[in-house]
Design a protein around this motif. Structure first.
Motif, PDB file in Angstrom:
ATOM      1  N   TYR A 166       5.304   2.624   4.948  1.00  0.00           N
ATOM      2  CA  TYR A 166       6.482   1.917   4.999  1.00  0.00           C
ATOM      3  C   TYR A 166       7.069   1.950   6.518  1.00  0.00           C
ATOM      4  O   TYR A 166       7.612   0.819   6.945  1.00  0.00           O
ATOM      5  N   ASP A 167       6.714   2.744   7.308  1.00  0.00           N
ATOM      6  CA  ASP A 167       6.983   2.922   8.879  1.00  0.00           C
ATOM      7  C   ASP A 167       6.309   1.624   9.467  1.00  0.00           C
ATOM      8  O   ASP A 167       7.059   0.891  10.380  1.00  0.00           O
ATOM      9  N   LYS A 168       4.984   1.427   9.264  1.00  0.00           N
ATOM     10  CA  LYS A 168       4.442   0.348   9.990  1.00  0.00           C
ATOM     11  C   LYS A 168       4.734  -0.769   9.440  1.00  0.00           C
ATOM     12  O   LYS A 168       4.927  -1.829  10.178  1.00  0.00           O
TER      13      LYS A 168
ATOM     14  N   ASP B 218      19.290  12.625   4.385  1.00  0.00           N
ATOM     15  CA  ASP B 218      20.001  12.069   5.526  1.00  0.00           C
ATOM     16  C   ASP B 218      19.255  10.981   5.922  1.00  0.00           C
ATOM     17  O   ASP B 218      19.755   9.905   6.181  1.00  0.00           O
ATOM     18  N   GLY B 219      17.774  11.167   6.097  1.00  0.00           N
ATOM     19  CA  GLY B 219      16.955   9.881   6.427  1.00  0.00           C
ATOM     20  C   GLY B 219      17.033   8.906   5.181  1.00  0.00           C
ATOM     21  O   GLY B 219      17.017   7.516   5.621  1.00  0.00           O
ATOM     22  N   ALA B 220      17.200   9.240   3.923  1.00  0.00           N
ATOM     23  CA  ALA B 220      17.253   8.299   2.874  1.00  0.00           C
ATOM     24  C   ALA B 220      18.600   7.577   3.126  1.00  0.00           C
ATOM     25  O   ALA B 220      18.579   6.299   2.789  1.00  0.00           O
ATOM     26  N   LEU B 221      19.952   8.253   3.147  1.00  0.00           N
ATOM     27  CA  LEU B 221      20.973   7.587   3.424  1.00  0.00           C
ATOM     28  C   LEU B 221      20.853   6.436   4.407  1.00  0.00           C
ATOM     29  O   LEU B 221      21.410   5.375   4.276  1.00  0.00           O
TER      30      LEU B 221
ATOM     31  N   ARG C 130      11.395   3.139   1.275  1.00  0.00           N
ATOM     32  CA  ARG C 130      11.314   4.350   2.227  1.00  0.00           C
ATOM     33  C   ARG C 130      12.555   5.280   1.966  1.00  0.00           C
ATOM     34  O   ARG C 130      12.340   6.503   2.084  1.00  0.00           O
ATOM     35  N   GLY C 131      13.394   4.744   1.800  1.00  0.00           N
ATOM     36  CA  GLY C 131      14.883   5.906   1.428  1.00  0.00           C
ATOM     37  C   GLY C 131      14.521   6.419   0.309  1.00  0.00           C
ATOM     38  O   GLY C 131      14.729   7.760   0.007  1.00  0.00           O
TER      39      GLY C 131
ATOM     40  N   ARG D 222       0.674  -1.176  -0.044  1.00  0.00           N
ATOM     41  CA  ARG D 222      -0.008   0.002   0.018  1.00  0.00           C
ATOM     42  C   ARG D 222       0.905   1.194   0.107  1.00  0.00           C
ATOM     43  O   ARG D 222       0.677   2.307  -0.622  1.00  0.00           O
ATOM     44  N   GLY D 223       2.042   1.022   0.595  1.00  0.00           N
ATOM     45  CA  GLY D 223       2.998   2.536   0.655  1.00  0.00           C
ATOM     46  C   GLY D 223       3.376   2.512  -0.860  1.00  0.00           C
ATOM     47  O   GLY D 223       3.550   3.799  -1.173  1.00  0.00           O
TER      48      GLY D 223
END
Length: 867
Positions: free
Chosen positions: A527-529, A555-558, A544-545, A510-511
């Motif tokens: 994606y978090d779930k 930064d979160g993607a890395l 998610r990255g 679904r993400g």
């Protein structure tokens, strides 16, 4: 004269014509006779023309039942295994190395991959050929089973009668068809991925046929046949290692019907002799069992709370499930789901937990009276044991494909039962019943084959069988996504989550749909779930990255790409994505490190080479860029973006013939894509072949008359060819198709200016600026027009704006210098001319003109200062 044995016969008073049956075969019932009219008893070997015609009939019967599968496409995980997998396509060292070392997708199956190499050489990527291969192997297996059944039935001495050769053959043919036409075979035959079942079954049957002929009539062992048995057994395990229980099967057959367990020599001694005889088979089976465990490790699932008792009850359920489905092959599903909240105390599980041991014990007690029954049951149980769920792999509690080898004993049993009716003189009833059953099975198989036509039909059928099958919803959703039905896909994921709120795969899917719909925040939430439910979900971190990168969180993607890599160091997708992000962030060494690692981990993944080639091109290493583009295209011959990039680079390097080959290749690969014609047209224009360029642009317009870019490009070309009327017509058409096409307005304005239609030109330039206030060229063009009209201040204002938007705009500096000269601002003009010369490329067409203006202006300034 040598005296020959005569078998005493008795008439069966049932109106059966010539039907006769032998008395029980006791030694005292065989008399000697010197009658020369009674032929010798022949071995029922299945040879001769009867066997040929029966074999052909079996083949055509199987083809007739399964022919709908020839129209089926790529289904379920076929796309990932074949359509998106370029590693098996060919017979070079690279492909062979991959074939004999990979455990993708969860099995070690090099011989099966080799059959797909043949498929690809013959059929390319047409699924028809792959389906045909499955059916051909299955038809061959049906024929082999026919001969195997004959070999088993001939082991009963009282059944070896020349007069009943045909009836025995027909009984065995019916038994083989009971296997070949049964709808339980559809999953293994109609699903291309399960080619491994039919190939493994082919070598498995050959193994059994050879094993039955290991001992000669004088009791000596045939070394040649022993070697062939081991070769075929290894071939079966190299196709799919699910025949690892063969040593146990051979021991069972040694006891009955081969009677090699000689109790007169002592139980222990005889058992040890048979076990020692199986050591080569045990060693081969153990080696492949070890490989199978390694291959399945990453595919195994652990159901919460699914303990030892649950697994034993699940095994008992499977043990009863397959014989039941063999007798009643209705409501067959591609996925009999293992409930996530498995409750062993449900009635059907408790019932089978009682029936499985009860049936086994009952058959064991009836062993002396009916040895065939316990033999068939033990062989079935041994073959099916690895997939009963004691070591769970996958989400299924059972699967039709698991019957392919395990239910072979039932087919031999059916052949024996039919022949017993013939022996008893009831052959008419027997064959009439067998014919009716086989026709019904063939019809059911024909219908079931159509279920596997495509992903939607497959999972629609699964949900019809079980509307609570949450995995079926999860599997159907990608089919909707692929066809652009995103709302339907979303509904399926929602339903899967409703049925199982702890199902990480559904949140992941679904993400992906939210991502396609552009709602990145909801995509991120799903994606978090998914990661919360399954912290080792590699693909979720990777995706998610991508979302975090799109949301402006590099930064979160890395971090996500790095986490995916830390969970599985060989996850080359994450290396590629992290490398691309590092390239974007200006970390060229880091980008190279990641892309080099991706190439090292999987030298057969074309995207790694393409992206590294693009990185090399960006730093000016054109030679290495070309090498990487070549590698990517070698791995994927229809890799559009790599062919385009190589063509552009070759053109830039002056390799025009090679570049033209690439542009031609793009058109061959996708003649329906008008952009490829435009690309080749621009190449022709660049190399001075204007007529060829015009032909390509015009062809693109004929094929795709609604694309404004084609008209805009042809307009520019016509203008270059001095066809101003044609160019104006094209610009008008481009704007008509897209009222916000600023490039077309800009080009039309420039042409109108050349044609002295200054007011209309000004309207076009104003429109461009209205549509895109940051379009530097439009300010430059309007500045030129205003300068012609004598509006020097306004012209300088437009040049200022163009230069602010593009500080390296050499033409804008040059024309602003001209405008300043008109205001007698010689110093400002000289500065502009000097700046233009500095920022302009070496081959700038206006360089000589601006140099002359700069020198003359400086000379004038010098004279002014002297005065």
């Amino acid at each position: 004269m040598k005296r020959k044995p005569r078998i005493k016969r008795r008439k069966i008073a049932d109106g059966g014509g010539d039907a006769e049956a032998p008395e029980p075969a006791n030694a005292h019932e065989i008399e000697e006779t010197d009658s020369p009219n009674i032929p010798e008893t022949k071995s029922v070997s299945g040879k001769g023309w009867e066997a040929v015609w029966i074999s052909l009939f079996l083949i055509f019967a199987v083809l007739g039942a399964f022919y709908p599968a020839l129209e089926n496409g790529w289904i379920w995980d076929d796309s990932g295994n074949y359509v998106d997998n370029y590693r098996y396509r060919g017979y070079g060292l690279t492909q062979l190395k991959w074939i004999f070392t990979t455990t993708f997708p969860g099995h070690y199956q090099p011989l099966t991959w080799l059959t797909h190499v043949v498929d690809y050489q013959l059929w390319g990527m047409n699924p028809f050929g792959y389906h045909l291969g499955n059916i051909v192997f299955h038809a061959a297996n049906t024929v082999l089973l026919y001969f195997l059944a004959i070999a088993f039935l001939r082991l009963k001495p009282e059944w070896q009668f020349p007069g009943r050769n045909l009836k025995l053959k027909l009984s065995c043919a019916a038994g083989a068809l009971f296997f070949g036409l049964h709808p339980l075979r559809v999953e293994s035959v109609a699903w291309i991925t399960e080619r491994r079942d039919v190939v493994s079954g082919f070598f498995y049957l050959l193994t059994l046929l050879c094993y039955l002929n290991i001992f000669r009539k004088d009791g000596s062992r045939s070394t040649k046949m022993t070697v062939w048995t081991l070769i075929f057994f290894t071939g079966s395990l190299m196709s799919k290692p699910w025949g690892i229980t063969l040593p146990a099967i051979l021991l069972i057959l040694d006891v009955y019907p081969l009677h090699r367990f000689d109790t007169e020599k002592g139980w222990i001694r005889s058992a040890l002799k048979l076990l020692l005889d199986k050591i080569p088979y045990i060693l081969v089976a153990a080696a492949f069992a070890f490989v199978a465990v390694l291959a399945q490790e990453e595919w195994s699932i652990r159901t919460a709370g699914h303990g030892l008792m649950d697994r034993c009850i699940q095994a008992a359920y499977g043990l009863c499930f397959y014989p039941f489905k063999t007798l009643f092959p209705f409501n067959l599903s591609p996925l009999y789901i293992l409930p996530h909240d498995f409750n062993p105390f449900v009635f059907k599980y408790m019932l089978t937990a009682f029936l499985a041991p009860a049936l086994s014990i009952g058959l064991l007690f009836m062993g002396r009276r009916w040895p065939w029954g316990i033999t068939a049951w033990l062989c079935y149980a041994a073959i099916v044991s690895p997939v009963l769920g004691l070591a769970q792999s996958g989400n299924q509690i059972a699967a039709d494909r698991y019957t392919y080898l395990s239910c072979l004993p039932f087919s031999v049993l059916a052949a024996a039962g039919l022949y017993i009716l013939c022996v008893k003189g009831k052959w008419r009833i027997g064959f009439a019943t067998a014919t009716a059953v086989l026709v019904i099975l063939a019809v059911l198989t024909n219908l079931q084959s159509r279920v596997w036509k495509d992903r939607l039909s497959l999972w629609n059928h699964a949900l019809k069988i079980n509307p609570d099958n949450y995995i079926a919803y999860d599997n159907r959703a990608p089919a909707y996504t692929a066809s652009g039905q995103l709302e339907a896909a979303m509904a399926d994921y929602d339903e899967a989550i409703r049925l199982n709120p702890e199902f990480a795969d559904a949140y992941y899917g679904r993400g992906g749909v939210w991502e396609k719909l552009g709602d990145l925040q909801k995509s991120l939430t799903d994606y978090d779930k998914a990661i919360e439910l399954n912290p080792e979900f590699l693909s979720t971190y990777n995706n998610r990255g991508n979302v975090r990168q799109a949301l402006g969180d590099p930064d979160g993607a890395l971090a996500d790409y790095s986490t995916a890599i830390s969970l599985k160091n060989g996850f080359y997708y994450a290396y590629v994505n992290r490398g691309l992000l590092r390239k974007k962030l200006g970390d060229t060494p880091g980008a190279f490190a990641d892309l080099n690692m991706a190439v090292k981990i999987n030298p057969n993944y074309q995207d790694s080479f393409y992206n590294r080639g693009s990185l090399y091109e960006s730093i000016g290493n054109h030679e290495q860029a070309l090498r990487d583009y070549n590698s990517a295209i070698k791995l994927k011959s229809d890799y559009i973006i790599a062919i385009l990039s190589r063509g552009n680079l070759r053109s830039e390097l002056g390799q025009q013939e090679a570049a033209l080959e690439d542009y031609n290749r793009l058109i061959q690969l996708n003649p329906e894509e008008g952009g490829n014609l435009l690309r080749r047209g621009k190449f022709y224009e660049k190399t001075g072949n204007l007529e060829y360029a015009l032909r390509d642009f015009s062809e693109a317009i004929r094929n795709f008359p609604s694309k404004p870019q084609s008209f805009n490009l042809r307009g520019l070309l016509r203008e270059k060819m001095s066809d101003r009327d044609g160019a104006m017509e094209d610009y008008d058409r481009a704007i008509e198709l897209n009222a916000e096409f600023n490039a077309a307005y800009n080009n039309r304005g420039s042409l109108r200016q050349k044609m002295k239609n200054l007011d209309a030109a000004l309207d076009d330039f104003n429109k461009v600026i209205e549509l895109d206030p940051d379009y530097a060229k439009s300010y430059y063009n309007r500045g030129n027009l205003r300068l012609i009209q004598g509006e020097v201040e306004n012209a300088i204002g437009d040049y200022n704006k163009a230069i602010n938007l593009n500080p390296d705009y050499a033409n804008a500096y040059g024309n602003r210098g001209n405008a300043r000269l008109r205001k007698d601002d010689k110093k400002g003009a000289a500065e502009d001319f000097n700046k233009a010369l500095k920022v302009a490329p070496a081959q700038w067409s206006n360089r000589k003109v601006i140099e002359d203006l700069f020198n003359r202006t400086n000379k004038s300034l010098q004279l002014d200062s002297e005065n």
